[in-house]
Design an enzyme around this catalytic site. Structure first.
Site, PDB file in Angstrom:
ATOM      1  CB  CYS A  83      -0.913   0.020   1.223  1.00 63.06           C
ATOM      2  SG  CYS A  83      -1.816   1.575   1.385  1.00 63.06           S
ATOM      3  CB  CYS A  89      -1.879   4.713   4.339  1.00 64.99           C
ATOM      4  SG  CYS A  89      -3.323   3.959   3.571  1.00 64.99           S
ATOM      5  CB  SER A  90      -0.431   0.713   6.679  1.00 65.65           C
ATOM      6  OG  SER A  90      -1.397   1.342   7.506  1.00 65.65           O
ATOM      7  CB  CYS A  91      -4.655  -0.498   2.338  1.00 72.88           C
ATOM      8  SG  CYS A  91      -5.357   1.152   2.301  1.00 72.88           S
TER       9      CYS A  91
END
Lengths: 115, 216
Positions: free
Chosen positions: B116, B119-121
């Site tokens: 991702c 961000c941090s999906c």
């Protein structure tokens, strides 16, 4: 013409679909990611803007345009996300891996243009 | 000034300091949370419950899904057609964050890697919280820029005739890699197969391997 009983589904052959009901693109379409930099919330990383690729598939569910949702405007803003394939050599001209290596990314309808 | 010639009082720092003072974002989170509770928009019980939901999701769930796909062709077909529905129907895994799940099958010709960049999906409903390196900028930037080098740093060398597909999760879809079933596991039970599947193999940075046993 009798009124349909309330609560029963009445099949109709002549419904007009609203904008956003049907996907604009289909698998295999050649597209280009838009180049724009609006002030809003959206999920389009800069490194894909202006890059060319192919639509792999339509993401099944129509969803609100989060670029508009960020301003509280939800009604009538449904559209589709598409899983798009972009060669890594298109993204990075100096890419040294296999020419078959590619990125897959989901992009909202309003960010795709005909290539 | 001479290092030994200082006269400030040490007793202030001698007391055990168990916690650093809260940082900017920690303070902001606490303030926002307290405001939401005070205004009765959410309750303390809901916050605790959501933490329990998150804590109940671990890579062990994803490993069960992968092993089932290896032994059950019908499940595998449904999983690849719609990852979310198959996980919900066969494992009761709820998608509390209302994300979709696309399961990416590794083959002889295709290797999938998940990142991702924004961000941090992460497929939290099936894997739990992402590892720290997944959230760091170095991984996020380099996974799409030079995936073969990133994979090599994990010890994974992908032959040039294998296509690398990097899936960047940006919006509503999360990705789970279905790794290749290792050779030599033809007689393994589903349970034994489950034990082989690691978190990193479901992100796509390593293959699933039989325990090679450094000591054996």
């Amino acid at each position: 013409m009798p009124e349909p009983a309330s609560g029963t589904a009445t099949p109709s052959l002549h419904t007009v679909k609203s904008f956003g009901d049907q996907p604009v693109w289909k698998a295999g379409d050649a597209i280009r990611i838009s180049v724009r930099y609006p002030i809003a919330h959206y999920r389009v990383p800069r490194y894909i803007r202006g890059k060319r690729g192919l639509v792999e598939m339509v993401i099944a569910r129509a969803l609100v345009n989060n670029e508009e949702e960020g301003f509280g405007r939800n009604a009538g803003q449904l559209g589709y996300y598409y899983r798009v394939a972009i060669p890594l050599q298109e993204l990075w001209p100096d890419y040294v891996g296999s020419p078959n290596d590619n990125l897959r990314i989901e992009v909202f309808e309003t960010w795709l243009e005909k290539n | 000034m001479d290092a030994h010639d200082h006269h400030h009082d040490h007793t202030a720092t001698a007391a055990p300091q168990t916690e650093a003072p809260p940082g900017y974002y920690e303070t902001m989170e606490t303030a926002l949370r307290e405001l939401l509770v005070e205004k009765k928009l959410i309750g303390a019980g809901e916050i605790r419950r959501q933490i329990e939901v998150l804590d109940s999701r671990t890579p062990a769930l994803g490993a069960k899904v992968v092993a089932r796909a290896w032994v059950d062709p019908d499940f595998r077909r449904r999983l690849l057609a719609n990852g979310r529905t198959a996980c919900e129907q066969d494992f009761g895994i709820s998608f509390y964050d209302d994300t979709e799940l696309i399961v990416l099958e590794n083959t002889e010709k295709v290797h999938n890697l998940v990142v991702c960049t924004l961000c941090s999906c992460y497929p939290r409903p099936v894997l739990g919280l992402p590892p720290d390196w997944y959230k760091q900028k170095a991984y996020r930037a380099r996974a799409v820029r030079d995936p073969r080098a990133v994979l090599a740093e994990f010890g994974t060398i992908i032959p040039d005739d294998v296509e690398i597909r990097v899936s960047d999760s940006t919006a509503v879809v999360r990705f789970l890699v279905l790794p290749r079933r290792p050779e030599g596991t033809e007689n393994f039970s589903e349970e034994e197969l489950t034990a082989l599947v690691t978190r990193d193999s479901m992100i796509g940075v390593v293959p699933v391997q039989l325990q090679t046993g450094i000591l054996s």
